[in-house]
Write an enzyme that holds these catalytic residues in place. Structure first.
Site, PDB file in Angstrom:
ATOM      1  N   GLY A 198       0.794  -1.229   0.000  1.00  0.00           N
ATOM      2  CA  GLY A 198       0.000   0.000   0.000  1.00  0.00           C
ATOM      3  C   GLY A 198       0.823   1.274   0.000  1.00  0.00           C
ATOM      4  O   GLY A 198       0.286   2.367  -0.187  1.00  0.00           O
ATOM      5  N   VAL A 199       2.144   1.155   0.195  1.00  0.00           N
ATOM      6  CA  VAL A 199       2.990   2.360   0.219  1.00  0.00           C
ATOM      7  C   VAL A 199       3.122   2.894  -1.209  1.00  0.00           C
ATOM      8  O   VAL A 199       3.426   2.135  -2.129  1.00  0.00           O
ATOM      9  CB  VAL A 199       4.378   2.028   0.807  1.00  0.00           C
ATOM     10  N   PRO A 234       7.176   6.851  -6.058  1.00  0.00           N
ATOM     11  CA  PRO A 234       7.293   7.511  -7.367  1.00  0.00           C
ATOM     12  C   PRO A 234       7.909   6.536  -8.376  1.00  0.00           C
ATOM     13  O   PRO A 234       8.816   5.768  -8.036  1.00  0.00           O
ATOM     14  CB  PRO A 234       8.252   8.678  -7.085  1.00  0.00           C
ATOM     15  N   ASP A 253      17.733   6.654  -5.365  1.00  0.00           N
ATOM     16  CA  ASP A 253      18.156   5.260  -5.198  1.00  0.00           C
ATOM     17  C   ASP A 253      19.652   5.198  -4.909  1.00  0.00           C
ATOM     18  O   ASP A 253      20.473   5.488  -5.773  1.00  0.00           O
ATOM     19  CB  ASP A 253      17.862   4.470  -6.479  1.00  0.00           C
ATOM     20  N   TYR A 300      27.526   2.080  -2.433  1.00  0.00           N
ATOM     21  CA  TYR A 300      27.852   3.227  -3.313  1.00  0.00           C
ATOM     22  C   TYR A 300      28.680   4.282  -2.580  1.00  0.00           C
ATOM     23  O   TYR A 300      29.174   5.224  -3.196  1.00  0.00           O
ATOM     24  CB  TYR A 300      26.589   3.898  -3.868  1.00  0.00           C
ATOM     25  N   LYS A 306      20.287  -0.079  -0.058  1.00  0.00           N
ATOM     26  CA  LYS A 306      20.393  -1.542  -0.251  1.00  0.00           C
ATOM     27  C   LYS A 306      21.411  -2.134   0.721  1.00  0.00           C
ATOM     28  O   LYS A 306      22.425  -1.505   1.036  1.00  0.00           O
ATOM     29  CB  LYS A 306      20.833  -1.849  -1.692  1.00  0.00           C
ATOM     30  N   HIS A 366      20.710  -6.411  -2.007  1.00  0.00           N
ATOM     31  CA  HIS A 366      21.335  -5.894  -3.234  1.00  0.00           C
ATOM     32  C   HIS A 366      21.489  -6.972  -4.312  1.00  0.00           C
ATOM     33  O   HIS A 366      21.302  -6.701  -5.498  1.00  0.00           O
ATOM     34  CB  HIS A 366      22.691  -5.257  -2.884  1.00  0.00           C
TER      35      HIS A 366
HETATM   36  N1  LIG Z   1      20.740  -2.954  -7.987  1.00  0.00           N
HETATM   37  C1  LIG Z   1      21.838  -2.996  -8.703  1.00  0.00           C
HETATM   38  O1  LIG Z   1      22.593  -3.973  -8.702  1.00  0.00           O
HETATM   39  C2  LIG Z   1      22.196  -1.803  -9.522  1.00  0.00           C
HETATM   40  C3  LIG Z   1      23.225  -1.869 -10.468  1.00  0.00           C
HETATM   41  C4  LIG Z   1      23.525  -0.720 -11.216  1.00  0.00           C
HETATM   42  C5  LIG Z   1      22.776   0.430 -11.032  1.00  0.00           C
HETATM   43  N2  LIG Z   1      21.783   0.482 -10.082  1.00  0.00           N
HETATM   44  C6  LIG Z   1      20.984   1.700  -9.827  1.00  0.00           C
HETATM   45  O2  LIG Z   1      20.406   2.122 -11.070  1.00  0.00           O
HETATM   46  C7  LIG Z   1      20.807   3.469 -11.333  1.00  0.00           C
HETATM   47  C8  LIG Z   1      20.891   3.714 -12.822  1.00  0.00           C
HETATM   48  O3  LIG Z   1      21.740   2.784 -13.458  1.00  0.00           O
HETATM   49  P1  LIG Z   1      23.195   3.177 -14.012  1.00  0.00           P
HETATM   50  O4  LIG Z   1      23.717   4.319 -13.256  1.00  0.00           O
HETATM   51  O5  LIG Z   1      23.944   1.918 -14.034  1.00  0.00           O
HETATM   52  O6  LIG Z   1      22.955   3.561 -15.527  1.00  0.00           O
HETATM   53  P2  LIG Z   1      22.022   4.576 -16.362  1.00  0.00           P
HETATM   54  O7  LIG Z   1      21.185   5.395 -15.482  1.00  0.00           O
HETATM   55  O8  LIG Z   1      21.377   3.743 -17.414  1.00  0.00           O
HETATM   56  O9  LIG Z   1      23.101   5.460 -17.128  1.00  0.00           O
HETATM   57  C9  LIG Z   1      23.910   6.353 -16.444  1.00  0.00           C
HETATM   58  C10 LIG Z   1      24.964   6.868 -17.444  1.00  0.00           C
HETATM   59  O10 LIG Z   1      24.311   7.588 -18.491  1.00  0.00           O
HETATM   60  C11 LIG Z   1      24.795   8.935 -18.522  1.00  0.00           C
HETATM   61  N3  LIG Z   1      23.604   9.766 -18.772  1.00  0.00           N
HETATM   62  C12 LIG Z   1      22.644  10.112 -17.896  1.00  0.00           C
HETATM   63  N4  LIG Z   1      21.678  10.844 -18.491  1.00  0.00           N
HETATM   64  C13 LIG Z   1      22.045  10.969 -19.787  1.00  0.00           C
HETATM   65  C14 LIG Z   1      21.476  11.628 -20.890  1.00  0.00           C
HETATM   66  N5  LIG Z   1      20.333  12.290 -20.773  1.00  0.00           N
HETATM   67  N6  LIG Z   1      22.124  11.562 -22.085  1.00  0.00           N
HETATM   68  C15 LIG Z   1      23.294  10.882 -22.199  1.00  0.00           C
HETATM   69  N7  LIG Z   1      23.898  10.229 -21.178  1.00  0.00           N
HETATM   70  C16 LIG Z   1      23.265  10.279 -19.977  1.00  0.00           C
HETATM   71  C17 LIG Z   1      25.438   9.172 -17.182  1.00  0.00           C
HETATM   72  O11 LIG Z   1      26.527  10.048 -17.288  1.00  0.00           O
HETATM   73  P3  LIG Z   1      26.634  11.430 -16.406  1.00  0.00           P
HETATM   74  O12 LIG Z   1      26.483  11.058 -14.964  1.00  0.00           O
HETATM   75  O13 LIG Z   1      27.995  11.927 -16.766  1.00  0.00           O
HETATM   76  O14 LIG Z   1      25.534  12.305 -16.912  1.00  0.00           O
HETATM   77  C18 LIG Z   1      25.949   7.785 -16.819  1.00  0.00           C
HETATM   78  O15 LIG Z   1      27.200   7.545 -17.435  1.00  0.00           O
HETATM   79  C19 LIG Z   1      22.161   3.555 -10.609  1.00  0.00           C
HETATM   80  O16 LIG Z   1      22.634   4.865 -10.481  1.00  0.00           O
HETATM   81  C20 LIG Z   1      21.815   2.860  -9.317  1.00  0.00           C
HETATM   82  O17 LIG Z   1      21.086   3.718  -8.469  1.00  0.00           O
HETATM   83  C21 LIG Z   1      21.480  -0.629  -9.334  1.00  0.00           C
END
Ligand SMILES: NC(=O)c1ccc[n+]([C@@H]2O[C@H](COP(=O)([O-])OP(=O)(O)OC[C@H]3O[C@@H](n4cnc5c(N)ncnc54)[C@H](OP(=O)(O)O)[C@@H]3O)[C@@H](O)[C@H]2O)c1
Length: 298
Positions: free
Chosen positions: A12-13, A16, A46, A51, A76, A109
């Protein structure tokens, strides 16, 4: 100001759908990014213990001036803290670092497929944290359908969220279906292909998803950027999506996706880019030493 669409979690939470990811956001830049995102309309951030930027996330939330209840913070539990007592202590440490009185969503995680008993012990600790109100919702990350089945067979609470690698090159049909059957929200990590920026060799001869001609074509026709088109592709399928950027302009642009939707043909064209290949680690073999990480030096 535009507001993210909301998703109802299975307890229920409200959560966004669109948030800011901060993996690899340097701690000294993260508070600024979080505040910029919250000013642009984001209400979900997130992070993760591993991190090493939870303190900065808390600073960014406080600097925004928003009420605590208006911001949804996910963090996480890292795999070195799996086990019942370690998980309880790690959650308190995250709450302390964030400087918040509770966590909105707390995720395991990764599954430890080779040590699932410890994974289950950590989950039982999460169930207690939920019952005690230290966290408002609990979920998992990188769980494949078999891990979900194992977890659900052995525990009381069904995860609220499963955060998995999901982008146009890896659409995760089976995991999405398993999530849906169990009432679990699918949340996409590396949603715009961030994992390919870190591992360009994974792309082979394919372009980065942001440069793929199909996505570039849809973006040009709609007058949007490729990133905006891909973020919309996630939202239009009912996923939560957490693109990361440290650049204020991109943070703003990635949120500026609330005035359009993709047609069914556009969604189908992007779905067809699936390669069936993940670019990140394999949850079947993920182990405590997959990444050298120390979350205690913060
Ligand atoms: N649970 C897990 O195991 C796990 C693993 C990985 C990630 N995550 C979470 O998911 C989030 C997102 O995933 P992610 O960081 O791996 O990848 P992402 O959000 O798909 O991509 C981030 C990359 O894209 C660039 N970027 C961002 N907006 C852009 C745009 N409008 N145009 C062009 N390039 C752009 C960023 O560079 P700049 O920063 O230089 O703009 C960065 O290099 C993470 O930050 C984290 O919170 C979780």
């Amino acid at each position: 100001m535009n507001r993210s669409p909301m998703l109802a979690l299975n307890n229920g939470v409200p959560m966004p759908a669109l948030g800011l990811g901060v993996f690899l956001s340097p701690a000294e830049q993260t508070a600024r990014c979080v505040t910029a995102a919250l000013r642009a309309g984001y209400r979900l951030v997130d992070t993760a213990a591993v991190y090493l930027n939870e303190r900065a996330v808390g600073e960014g939330v406080r600097a925004s001036g928003l009420a605590r209840d208006d911001v949804f913070v996910t963090t996480k539990l890292w795999v070195t803290d799996f086990g019942y007592d370690k998980a309880l202590a790690a959650c308190e440490a995250s709450i302390q670092r964030l400087g918040l009185d509770h966590i909105d969503l707390y995720l395991l995680h990764w599954p430890l497929a080779g040590a699932f008993d410890r994974t289950l012990d950590a989950w039982r600790a999460m169930e207690r944290l939920l019952a005690e109100g230290r966290v408002r919702a609990i979920g998992v990350s990188n769980f494949m359908p078999e891990h979900l089945a194992q977890l659900c067979a052995a525990s009381e609470v069904i995860p609220a969220v499963n955060q998995v690698e999901l982008h146009p090159y890896f659409v995760q049909a089976e995991t999405r279906a398993a999530n849906e059957r169990l009432g679990i929200v699918t949340q996409s990590w590396a949603p715009i292909g961030g994992v390919f920026g870190r591992k360009p060799e994974m792309q082979g001869s394919a372009p980065h998803p942001l440069e793929h001609p199909v996505i570039a074509g849809i973006a040009a026709r709609l007058g949007k950027s490729p990133a905006q088109v891909i973020i919309r592709w996630h939202l239009d399928q009912g996923f939560s999506v957490i693109p990361k950027s440290v650049r204020t302009e991109r943070i703003r642009a990635n949120f500026d996706v609330l005035d359009f939707t993709l047609a069914a043909e556009d969604l189908a064209q992007i779905d067809a880019l699936d390669t069936g290949q993940r670019a990140g680690p394999d949850p079947q073999t993920f182990a405590v030493d997959t990444y050298p990480a120390d979350v205690y030096d913060q």
